[in-house]
Design an enzyme around this catalytic site. Structure first.
Site, PDB file in Angstrom:
ATOM      1  N   GLN A 113      -8.866   0.328 -16.316  1.00 48.37           N
ATOM      2  CA  GLN A 113      -9.439  -0.554 -15.413  1.00 48.37           C
ATOM      3  C   GLN A 113     -10.713  -0.314 -14.913  1.00 48.37           C
ATOM      4  O   GLN A 113     -11.721  -0.701 -14.832  1.00 48.37           O
ATOM      5  CB  GLN A 113      -8.500  -0.969 -14.379  1.00 48.37           C
ATOM      6  CG  GLN A 113      -9.027  -1.549 -13.005  1.00 48.37           C
ATOM      7  CD  GLN A 113      -8.035  -2.196 -12.150  1.00 48.37           C
ATOM      8  OE1 GLN A 113      -7.309  -3.012 -12.464  1.00 48.37           O
ATOM      9  NE2 GLN A 113      -7.675  -1.326 -11.168  1.00 48.37           N
ATOM     10  N   HIS A 119      -3.269   4.206  -2.537  1.00 49.72           N
ATOM     11  CA  HIS A 119      -4.414   3.486  -1.966  1.00 49.72           C
ATOM     12  C   HIS A 119      -4.970   4.180  -0.635  1.00 49.72           C
ATOM     13  O   HIS A 119      -6.133   3.953  -0.619  1.00 49.72           O
ATOM     14  CB  HIS A 119      -3.627   2.196  -1.323  1.00 49.72           C
ATOM     15  CG  HIS A 119      -3.147   1.299  -2.560  1.00 49.72           C
ATOM     16  ND1 HIS A 119      -1.680   0.936  -2.572  1.00 49.72           N
ATOM     17  CD2 HIS A 119      -3.767   0.308  -3.519  1.00 49.72           C
ATOM     18  CE1 HIS A 119      -1.486   0.204  -3.608  1.00 49.72           C
ATOM     19  NE2 HIS A 119      -2.712  -0.041  -4.157  1.00 49.72           N
ATOM     20  N   MET A 174       2.068   7.290  -8.329  1.00 47.68           N
ATOM     21  CA  MET A 174       2.287   6.395  -7.371  1.00 47.68           C
ATOM     22  C   MET A 174       1.869   4.994  -7.842  1.00 47.68           C
ATOM     23  O   MET A 174       0.886   4.995  -8.435  1.00 47.68           O
ATOM     24  CB  MET A 174       1.423   6.871  -6.130  1.00 47.68           C
ATOM     25  CG  MET A 174       1.989   7.914  -5.515  1.00 47.68           C
ATOM     26  SD  MET A 174       1.982   7.671  -3.602  1.00 47.68           S
ATOM     27  CE  MET A 174       2.605   9.431  -3.506  1.00 47.68           C
ATOM     28  N   ASP A 220      -5.341   3.849 -13.091  1.00 48.47           N
ATOM     29  CA  ASP A 220      -5.858   2.617 -13.816  1.00 48.47           C
ATOM     30  C   ASP A 220      -7.052   2.973 -14.448  1.00 48.47           C
ATOM     31  O   ASP A 220      -8.054   2.359 -14.470  1.00 48.47           O
ATOM     32  CB  ASP A 220      -5.861   1.497 -13.007  1.00 48.47           C
ATOM     33  CG  ASP A 220      -4.573   0.859 -12.355  1.00 48.47           C
ATOM     34  OD1 ASP A 220      -3.741   0.841 -13.012  1.00 48.47           O
ATOM     35  OD2 ASP A 220      -4.630   1.095 -11.077  1.00 48.47           O
ATOM     36  N   LEU A 271       0.787  -1.430  -0.003  1.00 46.99           N
ATOM     37  CA  LEU A 271      -0.071  -0.117  -0.028  1.00 46.99           C
ATOM     38  C   LEU A 271       0.684   1.402  -0.114  1.00 46.99           C
ATOM     39  O   LEU A 271       1.838   1.302   0.564  1.00 46.99           O
ATOM     40  CB  LEU A 271      -0.887  -0.011   1.242  1.00 46.99           C
ATOM     41  CG  LEU A 271      -1.836  -1.146   1.320  1.00 46.99           C
ATOM     42  CD1 LEU A 271      -2.755  -1.041   2.714  1.00 46.99           C
ATOM     43  CD2 LEU A 271      -2.901  -1.264   0.193  1.00 46.99           C
ATOM     44  N   HIS A 272       0.438   2.216  -0.867  1.00 42.79           N
ATOM     45  CA  HIS A 272       1.134   3.614  -0.612  1.00 42.79           C
ATOM     46  C   HIS A 272       0.026   4.405  -0.713  1.00 42.79           C
ATOM     47  O   HIS A 272      -1.256   4.190  -0.637  1.00 42.79           O
ATOM     48  CB  HIS A 272       1.778   3.541  -2.080  1.00 42.79           C
ATOM     49  CG  HIS A 272       1.137   3.289  -3.432  1.00 42.79           C
ATOM     50  ND1 HIS A 272       0.088   4.170  -3.964  1.00 42.79           N
ATOM     51  CD2 HIS A 272       1.104   2.440  -4.460  1.00 42.79           C
ATOM     52  CE1 HIS A 272      -0.598   3.636  -4.965  1.00 42.79           C
ATOM     53  NE2 HIS A 272       0.161   2.475  -5.244  1.00 42.79           N
ATOM     54  N   VAL A 283      -2.569   9.966  -7.830  1.00 40.67           N
ATOM     55  CA  VAL A 283      -1.780  10.452  -6.681  1.00 40.67           C
ATOM     56  C   VAL A 283      -0.467  10.381  -7.187  1.00 40.67           C
ATOM     57  O   VAL A 283      -0.098   9.458  -7.730  1.00 40.67           O
ATOM     58  CB  VAL A 283      -1.986   9.980  -5.248  1.00 40.67           C
ATOM     59  CG1 VAL A 283      -1.015  10.612  -4.169  1.00 40.67           C
ATOM     60  CG2 VAL A 283      -3.407   9.974  -4.808  1.00 40.67           C
TER      61      VAL A 283
HETATM   62  O1  PAF Z   1      -5.664  -2.390  -9.223  1.00 40.85           O
HETATM   63  C1  PAF Z   1      -5.551  -3.416  -8.436  1.00 40.85           C
HETATM   64  O2  PAF Z   1      -4.661  -3.286  -7.790  1.00 40.85           O
HETATM   65  C2  PAF Z   1      -6.020  -4.599  -9.007  1.00 40.85           C
HETATM   66  O3  PAF Z   1      -6.170  -4.723 -10.454  1.00 40.85           O
HETATM   67  C3  PAF Z   1      -7.468  -4.702  -8.341  1.00 40.85           C
HETATM   68  C4  PAF Z   1      -8.300  -3.909  -8.688  1.00 40.85           C
HETATM   69  C5  PAF Z   1      -7.310  -4.947  -6.762  1.00 40.85           C
HETATM   70  C6  PAF Z   1      -7.948  -6.269  -8.798  1.00 40.85           C
HETATM   71  O4  PAF Z   1      -7.018  -7.332  -8.761  1.00 40.85           O
END
Ligand code: PAF
Length: 292
Positions: free
Chosen positions: A163, A47, A194, A160, A43-44, A186
């Site tokens: 995503q 997150h 990050m 992302d 985690l950074h 961020v």
């Molecule tokens: O962005 C991420 O860290 C991953 O792709 C996720 C959304 C946790 C799915 O594994």
């Protein structure tokens, strides 16, 4: 409560799907809203910005840490993906997360597992082109996490970008009852976006990696001065990145932020997205050009 070396652990760590479901059901019976922040750990600040939004807007916050094997291709970095569990727990304790859902690979994908989810038309471009397994794996694991945790809100970062579009489409198309909350990218003080993968970078590579954000910044400056040709802006980004030794461009895309259709002119809302290999790490970055 579980005691750790340095602190009193407050976050409850759950590794079983049935236990996580029971806890979520009990929250729902008490009319408590659940915010879910899905992560792969390490985690950074990026997150933590998602977690803070969840803590502000939901009664209970669940963070999941699961390095999802189905979103990695055979030649990708699943084995070496950075894992820092104890460090992550300390951060979650400090910030006040209620539950950490940390299932094993076998719990999520037991022997005989067969079902995968595919979002079409927006997964073949950009990252999907060079990582063909990525979005099917992401859509599958995120749908599983939604079913297990039953969140009211789920928080994802705009770093992302593709995503996020895939997850929003999944939620809309199969009528899931969860609100997807977008949280801005961020950056470190020097502009580097990050990412957990930044940990792979040596001091020299980290300097090299700054060429991504720097080239996006230059592109935005030129667009502000009135240059709208995608060819010119794309060449500018390419030159900026390639003049920094040790970079290998995967893609530079200047496209529609929803359909990912490439543009010829920068008109209307536009996404500029990059993926560049720096040393062992494939880094991504992006910016949005608002309507011009
Ligand atoms: O962005 C991420 O860290 C991953 O792709 C996720 C959304 C946790 C799915 O594994």
């Amino acid at each position: 409560m579980i005691e750790t070396k340095n602190s009193t652990r407050r976050v409850t760590v759950i590794s079983s799907i049935s236990e996580m479901k029971e806890i979520s059901q009990s929250f729902q019976k008490q009319n408590l809203t659940i915010g879910l922040v899905p992560t792969m750990g390490c985690l950074h600040e990026g997150h933590l910005s998602l977690i803070k939004k969840s803590l502000e807007s939901c009664d209970k916050t669940v963070v999941s840490i699961f390095v999802n094997p189905t979103q990695f291709g055979p030649k990708e970095d699943l084995e070496s993906y950075p894992r820092q569990f104890e460090n992550d727990i300390e951060k979650l304790d400090e910030i006040g997360v209620d539950i950490l859902f940390h299932p094993s690979k076998e719990e999520m994908y037991p022997t005989g597992y067969k079902t995968f989810v595919e979002v079409k038309n927006i997964t073949e471009q950009l990252c999907g082109k060079s990582r063909p397994d990525l979005f099917q794996g992401v859509a599958t694991v995120v749908l599983k996490l939604f079913n297990i945790v039953q969140p009211y809100n789920a928080f994802f970062g705009e770093k992302d970008w593709q995503q996020l579009a895939v997850i929003e489409t999944l939620v809309k198309d199969i009528n899931l009852d969860v609100a997807i909350i977008r949280v801005p990218l961020v950056r470190e003080n020097d502009g580097l976006a990050m990412s957990s993968r930044n940990r792979y970078l040596s001091v020299q590579e980290r300097q090299t990696a700054l060429s991504l954000s720097r080239s996006l910044q230059k592109a935005q400056d030129h667009i502000r001065q009135g240059i709208t040709s995608v060819k010119i802006i794309s060449n500018l980004i390419q030159q900026n990145i390639l003049e920094t030794e040790g970079t290998k461009i995967d893609y530079i895309s200047i496209c529609d932020p929803l359909s990912f259709k490439e543009k010829e002119q920068i008109r209307g809302r536009t996404l500029i997205a990059l993926a560049v290999k720096v040393g062992p790490s494939r880094l991504i970055d992006n910016c949005i050009i608002e309507e011009i």
